[in-house]
Design an enzyme around this catalytic site. Structure first.
Site, PDB file in Angstrom:
ATOM      1  N   LYS A 174       0.828  -1.207   0.000  1.00 54.44           N
ATOM      2  CA  LYS A 174       0.000   0.000   0.000  1.00 54.44           C
ATOM      3  C   LYS A 174       0.864   1.259   0.000  1.00 54.44           C
ATOM      4  CE  LYS A 174      -2.304  -0.664   3.786  1.00 54.44           C
ATOM      5  NZ  LYS A 174      -1.433  -1.744   4.318  1.00 54.44           N
TER       6      LYS A 174
ATOM      7  N   ARG B 149     -10.217   0.497  10.403  1.00 47.46           N
ATOM      8  CA  ARG B 149      -9.709  -0.837  10.724  1.00 47.46           C
ATOM      9  C   ARG B 149     -10.818  -1.784  11.184  1.00 47.46           C
ATOM     10  NH1 ARG B 149      -4.079  -1.050  11.350  1.00 47.46           N
ATOM     11  NH2 ARG B 149      -3.055   0.984  11.427  1.00 47.46           N
TER      12      ARG B 149
ATOM     13  N   ARG C 205      13.714  -8.053   5.222  1.00 42.92           N
ATOM     14  CA  ARG C 205      14.087  -6.638   5.101  1.00 42.92           C
ATOM     15  C   ARG C 205      15.185  -6.265   6.097  1.00 42.92           C
ATOM     16  NH1 ARG C 205       8.262  -3.594   4.527  1.00 42.92           N
ATOM     17  NH2 ARG C 205       8.181  -4.076   6.752  1.00 42.92           N
TER      18      ARG C 205
ATOM     19  N   ARG D 291      14.372  -4.093  11.646  1.00 46.70           N
ATOM     20  CA  ARG D 291      13.409  -3.441  12.534  1.00 46.70           C
ATOM     21  C   ARG D 291      12.777  -4.473  13.465  1.00 46.70           C
ATOM     22  NH1 ARG D 291      11.131  -0.663   7.675  1.00 46.70           N
ATOM     23  NH2 ARG D 291      12.042   1.432   7.556  1.00 46.70           N
TER      24      ARG D 291
ATOM     25  N   ARG E  11       0.433  -9.223  14.035  1.00 48.38           N
ATOM     26  CA  ARG E  11      -0.204  -8.159  13.248  1.00 48.38           C
ATOM     27  C   ARG E  11      -1.175  -8.737  12.219  1.00 48.38           C
ATOM     28  NH1 ARG E  11       4.302  -4.238  10.997  1.00 48.38           N
ATOM     29  NH2 ARG E  11       2.490  -2.919  10.558  1.00 48.38           N
TER      30      ARG E  11
END
Length: 303
Positions: free
Chosen positions: A102, A177, A216, A249, A260
């Protein structure tokens, strides 16, 4: 403007397809080659055009600031608004789990359709910092350790929609949400006489997301990002430019991602079903390469 600035401004107009436009400060309201009014005369021309220019009071309030803006920057912004005036209004919601892309597509959509990007977290922090009435209420809730109410968040969105940058519409990413939030958003928009035009659902398998996110790695000081599979550094764990170590991260781990995703499937997927009943959902195959996803988004927004 001095002479060379007028010349640069005229070149900008010509290159942008507005040759012969009589623009603010040079003799009246701007018109296109067909003679149609493009903007209100004077500084009101910095509005959206077709009678939607800024009011005299707004111009007076901004005059002090505008005096410090370079003429070519004013003309560039004026041209942008001229072009945006012909774009269709769009009120969009982007839905998708973390890592679905997104954030890559949002700025492209924003620029293409002259929309404002509404990030509720950023708006909430800005309202608290500015000590707006809604921001004060939000801070009171946060100081008590309470969640900011849906009504407050929707109220802050409502305030944001008054800005000139949101006149052609908006992109909401990360809100609503829940179905309750979606209902409250729709109620607020209905009072404005508008509605959500399209919900882009960035659909992607959880296993693909895990590969994307857990691979990542970031160079902290520069923000350069790498991926162990898709964009690896020359030396594993080391920044290509500085040779400094890369970090991952805290959120980019399988355990955090699992939590999540569970929250997304439980709370946010029903939002897609809610809007599907209104026939405004377009499903985007978010596992594709970014350029292919962009093509899908463009097709969805042109339908």
């Amino acid at each position: 403007m001095v002479g060379h600035e007028w010349d640069r401004a005229e070149n900008l107009l010509t290159e942008s397809g507005f040759e012969g436009v009589d623009y603010p400060g040079r003799g009246g309201p701007a018109r296109d080659e067909d003679g149609d009014l493009m903007v209100e005369g004077g500084m009101g021309g910095l509005g959206w055009g077709h009678g939607d220019g800024w009011t005299g009071d707004q111009v007076v309030k901004m005059a002090g600031n505008l005096e410090d803006v370079h003429s070519i920057d004013l003309m560039t912004e004026l041209l942008r608004r001229m072009k945006c005036s012909s774009k269709p209004d769009k009120r969009l919601i982007l839905v998708g789990p973390p890592g679905s892309g997104k954030g890559t597509q949002s700025p492209l959509i924003k620029d293409e359709f002259c929309l404002c990007h509404l990030a509720t977290g950023d708006m909430l922090r800005a309202a608290v910092s500015a000590k707006t009435p809604l921001g004060v209420k939000a801070k009171e809730a946060m100081d008590k350790g309470e969640l900011v109410s849906d009504d407050l968040v929707v109220g802050i969105i409502d305030e944001a929609l008054k800005k000139p940058s949101c006149q052609k519409g908006f992109i909401l990413d990360g809100f609503p949400r829940t179905v309750v939030q979606a209902q409250k958003l729709d109620e607020m928009l209905a009072k404005r006489g508008v509605k959500v035009d399209k919900v882009l659902n960035f659909a992607i398998d959880d296993s693909v997301l895990e590969e994307r996110i857990t691979g990542r790695w970031i160079h902290p000081s520069s923000g350069r990002s790498y991926h162990t599979k898709f964009a690896p550094p020359k030396v594993l764990g080391v920044d290509d430019v500085t040779g400094e170590p890369l970090i991952q991260r805290k959120d980019d781990t399988a355990a955090v991602l699992k939590s999540r995703l569970e929250a997304f499937h439980r709370q946010t997927e029903p939002v897609v079903d809610y809007y599907a009943k209104k026939n405004v959902v377009s499903n985007i195959h978010a596992e594709k390469a970014p350029n292919d996803v962009t093509d899908e988004v463009q097709k969805a927004l042109s339908s």
